[in-house]
Write a protein that holds these residues in place. Sequence first.
Motif, PDB file in Angstrom:
ATOM      1  N   VAL A   1      16.959  -2.778   5.564  1.00 39.22           N
ATOM      2  CA  VAL A   1      18.114  -2.442   5.438  1.00 39.22           C
ATOM      3  C   VAL A   1      18.466  -1.179   5.369  1.00 39.22           C
ATOM      4  O   VAL A   1      19.055  -0.385   6.111  1.00 39.22           O
ATOM      5  CB  VAL A   1      18.808  -3.441   4.257  1.00 39.22           C
ATOM      6  CG1 VAL A   1      20.450  -2.708   3.881  1.00 39.22           C
ATOM      7  CG2 VAL A   1      18.500  -4.598   4.155  1.00 39.22           C
ATOM      8  N   THR A   2      17.659  -0.234   4.594  1.00 37.84           N
ATOM      9  CA  THR A   2      17.971   1.197   4.203  1.00 37.84           C
ATOM     10  C   THR A   2      17.441   1.810   5.245  1.00 37.84           C
ATOM     11  O   THR A   2      17.786   3.198   5.739  1.00 37.84           O
ATOM     12  CB  THR A   2      17.579   1.561   2.766  1.00 37.84           C
ATOM     13  OG1 THR A   2      16.055   1.093   2.638  1.00 37.84           O
ATOM     14  CG2 THR A   2      18.273   1.117   1.702  1.00 37.84           C
ATOM     15  N   GLY A   3      16.118   1.017   6.013  1.00 35.39           N
ATOM     16  CA  GLY A   3      15.385   1.784   7.027  1.00 35.39           C
ATOM     17  C   GLY A   3      16.451   1.946   8.110  1.00 35.39           C
ATOM     18  O   GLY A   3      16.565   3.080   8.843  1.00 35.39           O
TER      19      GLY A   3
ATOM     20  N   THR B   1      17.663 -12.409  -0.778  1.00 32.94           N
ATOM     21  CA  THR B   1      16.545 -12.219  -1.820  1.00 32.94           C
ATOM     22  C   THR B   1      17.073 -11.780  -2.912  1.00 32.94           C
ATOM     23  O   THR B   1      16.853 -12.218  -4.177  1.00 32.94           O
ATOM     24  CB  THR B   1      15.388 -11.133  -1.506  1.00 32.94           C
ATOM     25  OG1 THR B   1      14.573 -11.026  -2.545  1.00 32.94           O
ATOM     26  CG2 THR B   1      15.845  -9.638  -0.919  1.00 32.94           C
ATOM     27  N   ASP B   2      18.286 -11.160  -3.162  1.00 32.15           N
ATOM     28  CA  ASP B   2      19.089 -10.653  -4.155  1.00 32.15           C
ATOM     29  C   ASP B   2      19.734 -11.590  -5.023  1.00 32.15           C
ATOM     30  O   ASP B   2      20.145 -11.543  -6.016  1.00 32.15           O
ATOM     31  CB  ASP B   2      20.140  -9.514  -3.950  1.00 32.15           C
ATOM     32  CG  ASP B   2      19.465  -8.369  -3.352  1.00 32.15           C
ATOM     33  OD1 ASP B   2      20.270  -7.435  -3.119  1.00 32.15           O
ATOM     34  OD2 ASP B   2      17.933  -8.222  -3.536  1.00 32.15           O
ATOM     35  N   MET B   3      19.643 -12.895  -4.414  1.00 31.33           N
ATOM     36  CA  MET B   3      20.181 -14.053  -5.219  1.00 31.33           C
ATOM     37  C   MET B   3      19.134 -15.312  -5.499  1.00 31.33           C
ATOM     38  O   MET B   3      19.543 -16.160  -6.127  1.00 31.33           O
ATOM     39  CB  MET B   3      21.574 -14.588  -4.209  1.00 31.33           C
ATOM     40  CG  MET B   3      22.762 -14.082  -4.258  1.00 31.33           C
ATOM     41  SD  MET B   3      23.401 -13.819  -5.671  1.00 31.33           S
ATOM     42  CE  MET B   3      23.540 -15.665  -6.360  1.00 31.33           C
TER      43      MET B   3
ATOM     44  N   MET C   1      10.253 -14.395   0.456  1.00 34.66           N
ATOM     45  CA  MET C   1       9.602 -14.171   1.883  1.00 34.66           C
ATOM     46  C   MET C   1       9.742 -12.735   1.977  1.00 34.66           C
ATOM     47  O   MET C   1       9.234 -12.020   2.677  1.00 34.66           O
ATOM     48  CB  MET C   1      10.105 -14.976   2.947  1.00 34.66           C
ATOM     49  CG  MET C   1       9.952 -16.510   2.674  1.00 34.66           C
ATOM     50  SD  MET C   1       8.388 -17.008   2.350  1.00 34.66           S
ATOM     51  CE  MET C   1       7.556 -16.770   3.693  1.00 34.66           C
ATOM     52  N   ILE C   2      10.659 -11.914   1.093  1.00 33.00           N
ATOM     53  CA  ILE C   2      11.075 -10.418   1.404  1.00 33.00           C
ATOM     54  C   ILE C   2      10.301  -9.485   0.637  1.00 33.00           C
ATOM     55  O   ILE C   2       9.452  -8.697   0.934  1.00 33.00           O
ATOM     56  CB  ILE C   2      12.324 -10.306   1.137  1.00 33.00           C
ATOM     57  CG1 ILE C   2      13.436 -11.374   2.006  1.00 33.00           C
ATOM     58  CG2 ILE C   2      12.856  -8.732   1.382  1.00 33.00           C
ATOM     59  CD1 ILE C   2      13.334 -10.999   3.355  1.00 33.00           C
ATOM     60  N   PHE C   3      10.216  -9.843  -0.792  1.00 33.28           N
ATOM     61  CA  PHE C   3       9.531  -8.834  -1.875  1.00 33.28           C
ATOM     62  C   PHE C   3       8.243  -9.788  -2.320  1.00 33.28           C
ATOM     63  O   PHE C   3       8.208 -10.961  -2.434  1.00 33.28           O
ATOM     64  CB  PHE C   3      10.282  -8.426  -2.995  1.00 33.28           C
ATOM     65  CG  PHE C   3      11.168  -7.479  -2.309  1.00 33.28           C
ATOM     66  CD1 PHE C   3      12.765  -7.805  -2.292  1.00 33.28           C
ATOM     67  CD2 PHE C   3      10.963  -5.990  -1.669  1.00 33.28           C
ATOM     68  CE1 PHE C   3      13.637  -6.783  -1.700  1.00 33.28           C
ATOM     69  CE2 PHE C   3      11.854  -5.277  -1.318  1.00 33.28           C
ATOM     70  CZ  PHE C   3      13.271  -5.652  -1.171  1.00 33.28           C
TER      71      PHE C   3
HETATM   72  C1  EPZ Z   1      17.900  -3.357   0.283  1.00 30.40           C
HETATM   73  O1  EPZ Z   1      16.610  -2.609   0.107  1.00 30.40           O
HETATM   74  C2  EPZ Z   1      18.659  -3.434  -0.773  1.00 30.40           C
HETATM   75  N1  EPZ Z   1      18.878  -2.129  -1.450  1.00 30.40           N
HETATM   76  C3  EPZ Z   1      17.957  -4.411  -1.786  1.00 30.40           C
HETATM   77  O2  EPZ Z   1      18.777  -4.674  -2.809  1.00 30.40           O
HETATM   78  C4  EPZ Z   1      17.829  -5.755  -0.997  1.00 30.40           C
HETATM   79  O3  EPZ Z   1      16.972  -6.581  -2.063  1.00 30.40           O
HETATM   80  C5  EPZ Z   1      16.999  -5.295   0.200  1.00 30.40           C
HETATM   81  O4  EPZ Z   1      17.631  -4.119   0.934  1.00 30.40           O
HETATM   82  C6  EPZ Z   1      16.349  -6.652   1.201  1.00 30.40           C
HETATM   83  O5  EPZ Z   1      17.778  -7.317   1.364  1.00 30.40           O
HETATM   84  C7  EPZ Z   1      19.892  -1.360  -0.971  1.00 30.40           C
HETATM   85  O6  EPZ Z   1      20.477  -1.837  -0.037  1.00 30.40           O
HETATM   86  C8  EPZ Z   1      20.142  -0.056  -1.632  1.00 30.40           C
HETATM   87  P1  EPZ Z   1      14.264  -3.592   2.991  1.00 30.40           P
HETATM   88  P2  EPZ Z   1      15.604  -2.068   1.209  1.00 30.40           P
HETATM   89  O7  EPZ Z   1      13.913  -1.991   3.413  1.00 30.40           O
HETATM   90  O8  EPZ Z   1      16.528  -1.422   2.073  1.00 30.40           O
HETATM   91  C9  EPZ Z   1       9.600  -3.916   3.808  1.00 30.40           C
HETATM   92  C10 EPZ Z   1      19.289  -4.968  -5.142  1.00 30.40           C
HETATM   93  O9  EPZ Z   1      18.944  -5.837  -6.142  1.00 30.40           O
HETATM   94  N2  EPZ Z   1       9.848  -2.472   4.275  1.00 30.40           N
HETATM   95  O10 EPZ Z   1      15.239  -4.296   3.626  1.00 30.40           O
HETATM   96  O11 EPZ Z   1      14.569  -0.995   0.197  1.00 30.40           O
HETATM   97  C11 EPZ Z   1       9.809  -3.973   2.242  1.00 30.40           C
HETATM   98  O12 EPZ Z   1       8.556  -3.566   1.569  1.00 30.40           O
HETATM   99  C12 EPZ Z   1      18.293  -4.240  -4.314  1.00 30.40           C
HETATM  100  O13 EPZ Z   1      20.654  -4.312  -4.989  1.00 30.40           O
HETATM  101  C13 EPZ Z   1       8.482  -2.033   5.011  1.00 30.40           C
HETATM  102  O14 EPZ Z   1       7.384  -2.553   4.862  1.00 30.40           O
HETATM  103  O15 EPZ Z   1      14.971  -3.227   1.498  1.00 30.40           O
HETATM  104  C14 EPZ Z   1      10.311  -5.216   2.009  1.00 30.40           C
HETATM  105  O16 EPZ Z   1       9.334  -6.008   1.778  1.00 30.40           O
HETATM  106  C15 EPZ Z   1      16.953  -4.639  -4.352  1.00 30.40           C
HETATM  107  N3  EPZ Z   1       8.706  -0.625   5.438  1.00 30.40           N
HETATM  108  C16 EPZ Z   1      11.142  -5.519   3.596  1.00 30.40           C
HETATM  109  O17 EPZ Z   1      10.745  -4.767   4.197  1.00 30.40           O
HETATM  110  C17 EPZ Z   1       9.772  -0.074   5.305  1.00 30.40           C
HETATM  111  O18 EPZ Z   1       9.653   1.177   6.213  1.00 30.40           O
HETATM  112  C18 EPZ Z   1      12.640  -5.748   3.266  1.00 30.40           C
HETATM  113  O19 EPZ Z   1      12.878  -3.953   2.726  1.00 30.40           O
HETATM  114  C19 EPZ Z   1      10.943  -0.586   5.014  1.00 30.40           C
HETATM  115  C20 EPZ Z   1      10.881  -1.922   4.352  1.00 30.40           C
END
Ligand code: EPZ
Length: 421
Positions: A167-169, A307-309, A329-331
């Motif tokens: 998402v943030t990526g 995952t946040d739910m 499956m996400i974290f």
């Molecule tokens: C966003 O986090 C949300 N935060 C999280 O909400 C949310 O749980 C998450 O997306 C998944 O939906 C914001 O939007 C500020 P990801 P983010 O990058 O972007 C792996 C909450 O409770 N990954 O989508 O950090 C990562 O390890 C928070 O409000 C890489 O491997 O999540 C994870 O396993 C918690 N390399 C998966 O991807 C990377 O460069 C998803 O992470 C980036 C991510």
Amino acid sequence: MDKIVVEGGSRLVGKIPISGAKNAALPLLAAALLPTGTSTFKNVPLLQDVATMAKLLRKLGWDVEGTGTNALTIASPVSRKKLKLEAPYELVKTMRASVLVLGPLVARYGRARVSMPGGCAIGARPIDQHLKGLEAMGAKVTLEHGYVEVECKRLRGATIVLDMPTVTGCENLMMAAALAKGRTVIENAAREPEVEELALVLNKMGAKVQGGGTPIITIEGVDELSPIEHSIIPDRIEAGTFAVAAAMTRGDVLLEGARPEHMDAIVAKLRAAGVQVSAESGGLRVRGAGELKPIDIVTQPHPGFPTDMQAQFMVLACLAKGQSVLKEMIFENRFMHVPELGRMGADIQISGRAAVVRGGTKLTGASVMATDLRASASLVLAGLVAAGKTEVLRVYHLDRGYEAIEKKLRGCGAKIRRVKT
Ligand code: EPZ
């Protein structure tokens, strides 16, 4: 550190106003780094994470007014002398979403230095995809002393295939591409509503983004962007959390301002559990009448189950007669609420990424705490139905992502209060 004290047993009946989405506000505040001038955001949630992002923008040299209210204005620095293109460790370690300033700063000023976010309670959470994408756009990335330095005179468009729909990526790379030279295509893009909202706001600034909310996002770079005024979308995870609370207490609650179209997977699972959910008068009405049915859940990127739910639905599963299986499956470490729920009488067995819940056990109040935002919320939910008193400690986790949660629940009949300790 405050604590929240809940007396179990009340039905929730009434209305809960849903605040602006935390996970939309954070990337949008970072996007305000892109234009020259003053941008205004309304419906900003009053959250610790938003205050942290505002503090970071000030450290970078931007003027941010309105902290502590639901409206923020962000004004770009009047001179480059005020610029400090660095996100320091002491801020990034409290909120990993600080990494969202990377894309905008490199796109606009050609460089940025951001403390590596490091892991957090729910997992390692690397940013390799953010950096791989910036390198594909011509940036030089160096890691040293715990900081990532990114430099590039002018980013150029590239085709980036993400290993997973981060998402943030995705948001970081969209903002970087908005001012790059040429076309960027992001494949395997995240489809969350907050990503779609960022695309919409970038286009309001004058960017050329297509495909926001779909797996392929195309951005034609432009030379500069203009400041905007925007009202932030409602928080689908806050709404989902209160929907579970209404269902568990056999209540009848109108979630004012919730957008059903952002919550399809959540609504589908509520209905599968026997909960009545209907779109009504500008929100979502949730009624928990009959017996709750067990549910099986697998967390996925949007539009899959969020995952946040997961933690919140695990508490719902504890009340359902029968066995539920929830797969994360996400974290890699997002079951920290399980031992705490166990202390309240829940019967939950973890094996790898799956948690098996044997529902129907009686929950009893206890002093509990968790180390991540959504786990803490699930303990408040458990307290609403547990016999007796539950004390949820380390409430600062909750304050990161829920605006006045105890006031909103009390407004519907919950016996809940915050105790300053
Ligand atoms: C966003 O986090 C949300 N935060 C999280 O909400 C949310 O749980 C998450 O997306 C998944 O939906 C914001 O939007 C500020 P990801 P983010 O990058 O972007 C792996 C909450 O409770 N990954 O989508 O950090 C990562 O390890 C928070 O409000 C890489 O491997 O999540 C994870 O396993 C918690 N390399 C998966 O991807 C990377 O460069 C998803 O992470 C980036 C991510």
